[in-house]
Design an enzyme around this catalytic site. Structure first.
Site, mmCIF file in Angstrom:
data_model
loop_
_atom_site.group_PDB
_atom_site.id
_atom_site.type_symbol
_atom_site.label_atom_id
_atom_site.label_comp_id
_atom_site.label_asym_id
_atom_site.label_seq_id
_atom_site.Cartn_x
_atom_site.Cartn_y
_atom_site.Cartn_z
ATOM 1 N N TYR A 1 -2.230 -0.800 10.318
ATOM 2 C CA TYR A 1 -2.138 -1.032 8.880
ATOM 3 C C TYR A 1 -0.851 -0.432 8.324
ATOM 4 O O TYR A 1 -0.106 -1.093 7.581
ATOM 5 C CB TYR A 1 -3.358 -0.416 8.197
ATOM 6 C CG TYR A 1 -3.442 -0.663 6.710
ATOM 7 C CD1 TYR A 1 -3.805 -1.906 6.218
ATOM 8 C CD2 TYR A 1 -3.175 0.352 5.797
ATOM 9 C CE1 TYR A 1 -3.896 -2.145 4.851
ATOM 10 C CE2 TYR A 1 -3.265 0.132 4.434
ATOM 11 C CZ TYR A 1 -3.623 -1.114 3.962
ATOM 12 O OH TYR A 1 -3.706 -1.340 2.613
ATOM 13 N N SER B 1 0.865 -1.184 0.000
ATOM 14 C CA SER B 1 0.000 0.000 0.000
ATOM 15 C C SER B 1 0.894 1.222 0.000
ATOM 16 O O SER B 1 2.066 1.160 0.402
ATOM 17 C CB SER B 1 -0.888 0.002 1.253
ATOM 18 O OG SER B 1 -1.525 1.253 1.438
#
Length: 253
Positions: free
Chosen positions: A150, A137
């Site tokens: 995350y 990501s």
């Protein structure tokens, strides 16, 4: 058919980016094993592809991974491509983050990479052009508020790929990360719902909050991530390793 007869394993292959990657690999002739926790979505995607099977597993559990990979090999032979795509993205203020949420995110987003990469490693090293591609990501190369687990797990994911790339640079195995910005997936749909619930903003306003990071002012399409992933899997990409490639509309890292 540049991937003809090559066995590719895709974790989280039942929806979103994982399903798009499976379809892209299939266009080049790959044999596919789609792995995830929910059988129905996996089988629905597998049914649309010419050489695909669905195998349920918990990628955060080593015994489950080993059993799933053994089942995959029994059908399609040794693993030549590993796509680490499964992941979760809980959100909330760091000060109120339950330890369980941290642990679960690390288990699914980072520990699972260790399990899958190590379990597949003998096959990947024996392959003429072994490939590991981890879907990380933009959160793996920069920080975002309210998603600390995350962000931390995706930084770790990119670090692991760089370590493997360095360690196995003298072999035919490459290891790379693909770093999408906010992508049109179920995870982002849930994020929009969460923003709306906690802030009172409309769905469009919540979407605008996410897409403001992208200079193109839009969500990334799963097929765009899949195209980059496919490129990294091709034999001609053997010099691309240890990279974290952003698919993010020009977002500054």
């Amino acid at each position: 058919m540049r991937l003809e007869n090559i066995h590719a394993v895709v974790t989280g292959g039942g929806s979103g980016i994982g399903a798009a990657i499976a379809r892209a690999l299939a266009t080049e002739g790959a044999r596919l094993t789609l792995i995830g926790r929910r059988r129905d979505p996996l089988e629905a995607v597998a049914a649309t592809l010419p050489q695909a099977i669905a195998v349920t597993a918990d990628v955060a559990d080593r015994a489950s991974v080993d059993a799933a990979f053994a089942q995959a090999r029994a059908v399609h032979g040794p693993i030549g491509i590993l796509i680490n795509n499964a992941g979760i993205a809980p959100s909330g203020p760091f000060a109120r983050l339950p330890p369980e949420a941290w642990s679960q995110t690390m288990a699914v987003n980072l520990d699972a990479l260790f399990h899958c990469c190590q379990s597949a490693l003998p096959d990947l090293l024996a392959a003429p052009a072994g490939r590991i591609v981890t879907i990380a990501s933009t959160a793996g190369v920069k920080g975002y508020g309210y998603v600390a687990p995350y962000v931390a797990s995706k930084h770790g994911a990119i670090g692991l790929m760089r370590a493997l790339a360095a360690e196995f640079a003298g072999t035919a195995l490459t290891a790379n990360s693909v770093c999408p910005g906010f992508t049109d997936t179920d995870i982002v749909a849930r994020a929009i719902e969460t923003i709306s619930t906690h802030t009172g903003r409309s769905g469009d306003e919540a979407l605008a909050e996410l897409t403001r990071h992208n200079p193109q002012k839009r969500l990334i399409e799963p097929e765009e991530v899949a195209a980059t992933t496919l490129w990294l899997c091709l034999p001609a990409s053997r010099s691309i390793t240890g990279q974290a490639i952003a698919v993010a509309g020009g977002e500054i890292m």
